[in-house]
Design a protein around this motif. Sequence first.
Motif, PDB file in Angstrom:
ATOM      1  N   CYS A   1      18.893  -8.086 -23.768  1.00 35.41           N
ATOM      2  CA  CYS A   1      19.207  -7.378 -22.518  1.00 35.41           C
ATOM      3  C   CYS A   1      19.144  -8.327 -21.328  1.00 35.41           C
TER       4      CYS A   1
ATOM      5  N   CYS B   1      15.069  -2.764 -19.648  1.00 31.72           N
ATOM      6  CA  CYS B   1      14.683  -3.466 -20.877  1.00 31.72           C
ATOM      7  C   CYS B   1      14.520  -4.977 -20.629  1.00 31.72           C
TER       8      CYS B   1
ATOM      9  N   ARG C   1       7.942  -0.579 -26.415  1.00 33.96           N
ATOM     10  CA  ARG C   1       9.042   0.379 -26.348  1.00 33.96           C
ATOM     11  C   ARG C   1       8.426   1.772 -26.340  1.00 33.96           C
TER      12      ARG C   1
ATOM     13  N   CYS D   1      17.743   0.288 -24.329  1.00 31.19           N
ATOM     14  CA  CYS D   1      17.934  -1.132 -24.653  1.00 31.19           C
ATOM     15  C   CYS D   1      19.444  -1.339 -24.736  1.00 31.19           C
ATOM     16  N   ASN D   2      20.036  -1.570 -23.548  1.00 28.91           N
ATOM     17  CA  ASN D   2      21.488  -1.472 -23.427  1.00 28.91           C
ATOM     18  C   ASN D   2      22.276  -2.570 -24.142  1.00 28.91           C
ATOM     19  N   SER D   3      21.609  -3.634 -24.546  1.00 27.72           N
ATOM     20  CA  SER D   3      22.355  -4.674 -25.258  1.00 27.72           C
ATOM     21  C   SER D   3      22.697  -4.212 -26.680  1.00 27.72           C
TER      22      SER D   3
ATOM     23  N   CYS E   1      13.987  -7.108 -23.209  1.00 29.29           N
ATOM     24  CA  CYS E   1      14.179  -7.852 -24.462  1.00 29.29           C
ATOM     25  C   CYS E   1      15.143  -9.019 -24.219  1.00 29.29           C
TER      26      CYS E   1
HETATM   27 ZN   LIG Z   1      16.916  -4.566 -24.726  1.00 31.85          ZN
END
Ligand SMILES: [Zn+2]
Length: 433
Positions: free
Chosen positions: A82, A77, A25, A38-40, A79
């Motif tokens: 996401c 992102c 990150r 990190c849009n989630s 992750c």
């Molecule tokens: Zn994310």
Amino acid sequence: MGGANQEDELTEETRRLIAQVGGKRELWHGRGVVTELCNSKPEARERFIRPILEYAERHPEVDALHVWLSDGSNNTCECEDCRRLTHSDWYATILNDLSPRLRQISPNMRVVFLCYLNTLWPPEEVRLAPGCDNLVFMFAPSGRCYQHRLGAPDCGQPLPPERPPVNQVTMPQGNVGNMAFLQRWRPLLPGDGDSFLFDYHFCWDWVLDHIIYDFAELLPGDLEDAAALGLGGMMCCGTQRCFYPLSLPMLRVARSLAGRPCDEEQEREYFRIAMGAEWERAWDFIQGVDERRVHPEWKQGRWEAPRLWWEWTTAEHAAATVAWLDQQKAVLEEAGQSAENDRERQAWALLQHFREFAGFAWRVADAVHRGERDSARQIAEEMVVFLLRTEPEVHRFADTGLQLSVVKRWPEVLAEEQVEPAVETPPLPPQEA
Ligand SMILES: [Zn+2]
Ligand SMILES: [Zn+2]
């Protein structure tokens, strides 16, 4: 902002909200403006949306507020949370949240969202809510080709059938693939599907107008195609100083967008007003440059084409064009004597400046073809010096900084070892037993 690394400005608190790419990150290239979130994480989305609403509160005068994600690509992102949705799905999630909240603050303000880089491929699951009719869609095909009009059916390749994996999106080559994104987004637009084109004629490519491109010719076709594809207008992304050597491309944009396309008579009128009595010499000169321009093919990509444009010329073509441009010096000088006021004198001086600019470019091509790469590099360096020295004379009409951003690469390219094209080994003749 600027080029400074902003990594130090991140706290542990904020770091967890930015995109995780390649397991880290970090700010993308050290800069916030090209970094995704990190849009989630609902908190990341909320901290993106809140300043937009605060801005809208402070600026009720705004008609259309552009809400873009990062200006980077393949930096979204990775992750686990996401990955549940595509980046465009997360964008749609944000817009669905933003739209009604914005309407409460400013009922008439519109939000512009876009198809661009990371959001070229449309959402798969999340749908923009039908009630989000304060959203306006902007189609920004930054990888398009300027050799052919937007709707050209034979420019480039279609999109791959499958959506590429996360952060492995490649720009489609040419206009067919780019326009396919518009077709895919179109059924998903909310409200009345209000949309417009965001195009880049005056960003980089205008620098080589008449050498590689012919924008005065291309633009009306682009605008026709955009209208036929349901786009309600165009916003020009680029410099405001692109009236070089003429204002004709911008005149055509302005008139076409106002529903009053230019015909040849109006163009002649433009030349008459700009150049005065001897305007036909200027007309002939521009026709002559356009007849000699090159037509690079897309295959090397948009950014490569201007860099190595001379590869699409031949020795004869380059030598003849250098000679023709030399000969035009006296023609333009003599015609320019007819100027009766400062405006006309300025217009002739700009044309003469462009003749010199084009002359440098064509001399580079000529030297490359004669195998004098070192000499070509020197001419390209002289071209840079010429642009810097004459900037005060033309700065109101030509953005020298952008011209240099294209031309400055040439000496570097010419200083590189020339890579010989790979020679294919011919197949061995069949062996007699
Ligand atoms: Zn994310
Ligand atoms: Zn093309």
